[in-house]
Scaffold this active site. Structure first.
Site, PDB file in Angstrom:
ATOM      1  CB  SER A 278      36.447  42.889  40.032  1.00  0.00           C
ATOM      2  OG  SER A 278      36.556  43.902  39.073  1.00  0.00           O
TER       3      SER A 278
ATOM      4  CG  ASP B  35      31.228  31.451  29.774  1.00  0.00           C
ATOM      5  OD1 ASP B  35      30.904  30.616  30.642  1.00  0.00           O
ATOM      6  OD2 ASP B  35      30.711  32.571  29.678  1.00  0.00           O
TER       7      ASP B  35
ATOM      8  CE  LYS C 241      33.911  46.261  42.120  1.00  0.00           C
ATOM      9  NZ  LYS C 241      34.081  46.601  40.689  1.00  0.00           N
TER      10      LYS C 241
END
Length: 527
Positions: A287, A298, A312
């Site tokens: 999460s 990224d 998740k």
């Protein structure tokens, strides 16, 4: 008798009329159908039913047919969950463990009610408000319920303290007790800071910021953020921390769902750290922890080390009922800045298969061998600055894979842990030797350099387990068990003498993911 028959008949007529009216008015309404069924069962079923439980079971039944993370929680469960995330609860402020049905204080919370009231580590709480809690096999939950209570209320304790024959009386005034989400923060190597985040709660950003500032004051230029076993928590807390590492306008994460508009979280330029960053994850990082790792990866702002995270990536909206219970309903997906969906695949209503995912990874070799991991070309994405290839499909795949070392955790060690032989032996050892250890080792640094786990402590665990026929299969398994067991015991002793930071300072020196993180930073795994 006729009156009773008439009353029953009237009730049946009333229910029938009401249900028929609903059926006529809204025959095509699923909502009316559900109400009709609930009313029929409550009023007509042959046996008495608990209406509240009936409704709760119906809600759970509906949610079970959706995704694995849409859930219903009772008021009691909601309160317990909120305590861990909101950063505090109200009680007496002790960390304790159970030793032979007796509560033993491990530590008092600094400046908390118990410390102010004179309770010390090693005390045994025997009586709470005239109710015996020692030697009566009372559950840990029941004991906690008696110790906790509203701020300002008093609780009368009677305590057995080593060296005193009589029970000592104490009156403690309950207060707000902080719950920290940072597990550890220290200088792991010269110039390198280490911060471990256990979960993301309401106070995590403040805790992290304070820890980072202290590390910066000590001259760090590189940082390891450890998210191993971090199950997530508040998105906002994770996003606010990431914000301090990115440039203005950089994407942190975005969410999108069928009925919810796309929502983007971007950095506001409040950058506080420019140094090199390594983020550690494993298969239990989930999460909000994955959101953080995905943003660092990224944006090419940090290097990810470890194993593919849990996967998740579903956004839950809390929907509260007046009785304090709550539905957490999935309304959207999380996406990393490059567009990767964090959520791993699932089949609606099939939570059993979803729960076996980690076991399947082990069976398929993904946790132990990088060559066992394969991705379709459709799952390839590019990082936003250096245009490196990263992968979607569920979870965050690290830049540097660290295989799970299955040889470290022998079956014998798993049995010792599961049956509490290790914890119980440690508790007895620290209870008998706390004063001597504190006198011998003035600082943790002295302890860490000089302390060796006594062979007698190891023998006591092995001998106690053998009484219940818990034994290693052969000498080789015993030999493979002892090094990790010794490290674990030393770490537990350090924790009980100091705190969790010292525990991880011991454990991290044998943690393959931590050591790989140091290697990525160009540092030796040795001090």
């Amino acid at each position: 008798m006729r009156r009773k028959i008439f009353s029953i008949a009237a009730l049946l007529l009333l229910v029938s009329t009401t249900l028929c009216a609903q059926r006529i008015m809204r025959a095509d309404s699923p909502k009316a159908k559900l109400q009709w069924a609930e009313m029929a069962i409550t009023n007509l079923y042959v046996d008495t039913v608990n209406e509240s439980k009936l409704v709760e079971d119906a809600i759970r039944g509906m949610l079970e047919k959706l995704d694995p993370h849409s859930t219903y929680s009772t008021a009691k469960e909601v309160k317990s969950l909120n305590e861990s995330l909101e950063g505090n609860f109200e009680g007496i402020g002790v960390q304790f463990n159970m030793m032979e049905d007796t509560l033993v204080v491990i530590q008092t919370i600094s400046n908390g009610p118990s410390e102010k009231g004179g309770i010390i580590a090693g005390d045994r709480i025997v009586i709470v408000n005239d109710t015996a809690i020692a030697g009566v096999k009372m559950s840990k939950e029941d004991i906690m319920r008696r110790l906790r209570g509203p701020k300002g209320t008093k609780v009368a304790l009677k305590i057995k303290r080593l060296g005193f024959k009589e029970l000592l009386p104490f009156t403690i005034i309950r207060d707000v007790i902080p719950v920290h989400s940072l597990d550890a923060s220290y200088i792991i190597r010269p110039g390198v800071g280490y911060i471990r985040i256990g979960n993301f709660g309401a106070t995590t950003y403040d805790e992290f910021s304070q820890a980072l500032e202290k590390l910066k004051e000590k001259g760090i230029s590189r940082l390891i953020i450890d998210l191993q076993d971090n199950g997530g928590g508040y998105l906002q807390s994770a996003a606010t921390i990431i914000n301090d590492f990115l440039d203005r306008g950089d994407m942190i994460v975005y969410t999108e769902g069928r009925s919810t508009q796309r929502m983007e979280y971007r950095a506001d330029g409040h950058k506080t750290f420019d140094g090199q960053v390594v983020v550690l994850i494993n298969e239990f990082s989930a999460s909000a922890a994955e959101i953080m790792a995905g943003a660092f990866q990224d944006q090419d702002r940090g290097t990810i080390v470890g194993r593919r995270s849990f996967g998740k990536g579903l956004v839950q909206r809390p929907l509260e009922f007046e009785d304090g219970s709550m539905i957490r309903l999935t309304i959207a997906h999380y996406y990393t800045p490059s567009g990767r969906c964090i959520q791993k695949p699932y089949t609606k209503g099939d939570n059993k298969d979803y729960a076996k995912d980690i076991d399947n990874r082990l069976k398929n070799g993904e946790l132990t061998n990088a060559d066992s991991i394969h991705f379709a070309d459709s799952l390839k994405f590019q990082t936003l600055r250096e245009h490196r290839t990263v992968y979607g499909g569920g979870g965050i795949m690290p830049d540097h894979f660290v295989p799970l070392d299955t040889t470290r955790f022998t079956k014998f060690h798993r049995q010792l842990s599961a049956k509490n032989y290790i914890i119980n032996a440690n508790l007895k050892y620290i209870d008998s030797n706390r004063k001597q250890l504190k006198k011998q080792y003035k600082t943790f640094e002295e302890f860490n350099q000089q302390f060796k786990v006594p062979q007698s402590l190891l023998d006591s665990i092995i001998n106690e387990a053998a009484k219940a026929d818990v034994k290693p299969t052969d000498d080789d398994e015993l030999a493979r068990t002892l090094p990790y067991l010794s490290t674990q015991l030393k770490a537990l002793i350090a924790r009980d003498l100091w705190d969790m930071t010292e525990y991880f300072q011991v454990m991290n020196e044998t943690n393959p993911i931590v050591l790989k993180g140091l290697e990525v930073l160009g540092l030796s795994s040795l001090n």
